[in-house]
Design an enzyme around this catalytic site. Structure first.
Site, PDB file in Angstrom:
ATOM      1  N   GLU A 330      42.859  48.384  40.336  1.00 29.43           N
ATOM      2  CA  GLU A 330      44.154  48.183  40.968  1.00 29.43           C
ATOM      3  C   GLU A 330      45.143  47.623  39.950  1.00 29.43           C
ATOM      4  O   GLU A 330      44.848  46.613  39.288  1.00 29.43           O
ATOM      5  CB  GLU A 330      44.057  47.174  42.122  1.00 29.43           C
ATOM      6  CG  GLU A 330      43.444  47.702  43.389  1.00 29.43           C
ATOM      7  CD  GLU A 330      43.632  46.727  44.550  1.00 29.43           C
ATOM      8  OE1 GLU A 330      43.455  47.156  45.695  1.00 29.43           O
ATOM      9  OE2 GLU A 330      43.957  45.542  44.314  1.00 29.43           O
ATOM     10  N   CYS A 331      46.275  48.255  39.812  1.00 29.08           N
ATOM     11  CA  CYS A 331      47.380  47.776  38.986  1.00 29.08           C
ATOM     12  C   CYS A 331      46.901  47.446  37.573  1.00 29.08           C
ATOM     13  O   CYS A 331      46.654  48.335  36.771  1.00 29.08           O
ATOM     14  CB  CYS A 331      48.075  46.600  39.662  1.00 29.08           C
ATOM     15  SG  CYS A 331      49.750  46.303  39.032  1.00 29.08           S
TER      16      CYS A 331
END
Length: 450
Positions: A330-331
């Site tokens: 994520e990210c």
């Protein structure tokens, strides 16, 4: 009969930057110093403030989000406060600020969480540059929404006794109790960087800072009056949709570069019987070979890009793991799975290379907002169900050659270019990543919805 929850308050403000985080931390630490068990919460998507809350209160702070979470989910998460003496929730942005289109419960505004839980609001007002006019602002906030109680105000950045007297006169005319008046004091301000405050774990003087904030707030606020305002009401039982665990044994990257994990996700996963196996890429550690899935959360890989590039053991172990099992980022974790990351100084650093993604911080541009993701491919534990979350980063995508992971829209339904990436591996494993931070399944949407 539904048990009565402990009394609570929501600390909010007309806008960001008024000092509500410092006030919240001071109140948490001051009440804890009195021997109270204080349960913190944060309204809206935020990883950094809750870590400070937890340090001040000695209890994990939980995010409550009216756009991403159904009412039953918010109520279920709020049950963590059972047994505490007082709840203190910190709002985000201004009291009524949210998005235009409602999600699961509302628009994401802090006022919605306060009204749902029955928590009166304490307003933190930056009164610098004004006097009686501050009362007009506070009175407008107090009257804006029916069913919401503004219990009083804390004045911040008071310039002098004369200034305080003028502001207090305005509040008296508006019928709003002044619960505290904080003089200008720069030394209790917390350091910031591009995603908000510097992370709690990075501040060696954190406990000293919290003690200073507690003493400052206790000296200038009426703690007894603030506590007396606290209230709550019990909510009827309602369905609650936890976040499914991505696997039975989850190798979780966890260090200064990968620190953005919502406590409710980990609690959900553990409640489903999953085992969390932390490892540190910055310490050149690989995922535990006994894990069934690897999860790389967000954080600040751009600040540690050179160290990640030199972590040969991490990269080799991650590549070996991904051949046969799912890996998701994520990210910041997504960027670390890519081929390369260009730091703010223009230097390119090699990343894991499991995706073709190239990102850059040389020309920063903020990407911020709620996101609804409809996966094209099954995500570990989530399948293809719609998911609610948010995006907050300054990275620019230079190249994203892999298959898109999901159709992503913002809170208005507009398409978002950051679709994430997916790549199947020769041994049956999968690698996926996205700038999307998962908060909760979209309980109100079926998988077949467009």
């Amino acid at each position: 009969m539904t048990p009565t929850p402990p009394p609570g308050l929501l600390i909010s403000a007309p806008a960001s930057g008024t000092g509500k985080t410092t006030v919240t931390l001071g109140l948490l630490a001051a009440f804890a110093a009195r021997g109270l068990t204080v349960q913190p919460f944060k309204s809206g998507p935020d990883y950094i403030d809750p870590a400070f809350h937890a340090a001040a209160a000695g209890r994990p702070s939980v995010n409550l989000d009216s756009w991403a979470m159904a009412p039953g989910r918010i109520a279920a998460l709020a049950d963590v406060a059972a047994g505490s003496d007082l709840v203190l929730a910190e709002g985000s942005m201004g009291l009524f600020d949210g998005v235009a289109a409602a999600g699961e419960t509302g628009t994401g505004a802090s006022a919605e969480v306060a009204a749902l839980m029955g928590w009166p609001v304490v307003l933190v007002l930056d009164v610098s540059g004004q006097a009686q006019t501050a009362a007009a602002v506070a009175q407008g906030l107090a009257r804006f929404r029916a069913g919401l109680t503004v219990g009083g105000v804390i004045l911040n950045k008071v310039a002098s006794p004369r200034h305080e007297a003028l502001v207090r006169a305005g509040m008296a005319a508006a019928g709003l109790p002044v619960l505290g008046a904080l003089p200008r004091r720069a030394e209790v301000a917390l350091p910031e960087r591009h995603l908000g405050l510097v992370q709690a774990e990075e501040l060696p003087r954190l406990q000293a800072i919290l003690a200073e904030a507690a003493a400052f707030v206790a000296a200038h606020c009426n703690l007894d009056a603030i506590r007396a305002l606290a209230a709550a009401h019990a909510l009827p039982p309602a369905p609650s949709a936890p976040v499914p665990a991505p696997g039975e044994r989850i190798a979780l990257a966890r260090d200064a570069a990968f620190s953005f994990v919502y406590p409710h996700l980990l609690a959900d996963w553990r409640a489903q019987g999953a085992t969390i196996l932390p490892f540190s890429p910055l310490a050149d550690q690989a995922p535990d070979p006994s894990a069934t899935v690897c999860w790389l959360p967000g954080g600040y890989p751009e600040l540690h890009a050179a160290q990640l590039a030199a972590s040969e053991g991490f990269r080799a172990g991650l590549a070996d793991f991904a051949r046969t099992r799912p890996v998701h980022g994520e990210c910041g974790g997504y960027m670390a799975l890519g081929a390369g990351l260009v730091a703010a100084d223009g230097a390119r650093h090699r990343m894991a290379g499991l995706l073709g993604l190239e990102t850059s911080f040389a020309k920063r541009r903020m990407h911020l907002g709620y996101r609804l993701a409809r996966p094209h491919r099954a995500l570990p534990g989530q399948g293809t169900r719609p998911l609610r979350g948010h995006e907050f980063h300054y990275a620019t995508i230079l190249s994203q050659p892999d298959a898109p992971l999901a159709r992503v829209t913002d809170a208005t339904g507009a398409e978002v270019a950051e679709t994430g990436s997916f790549a199947a591996q020769p041994g049956g494993g999968t690698v996926s990543g996205t700038f999307f931070h998962l908060i909760a399944p979209a309980a109100s949407l079926a998988p077949q919805d467009p």
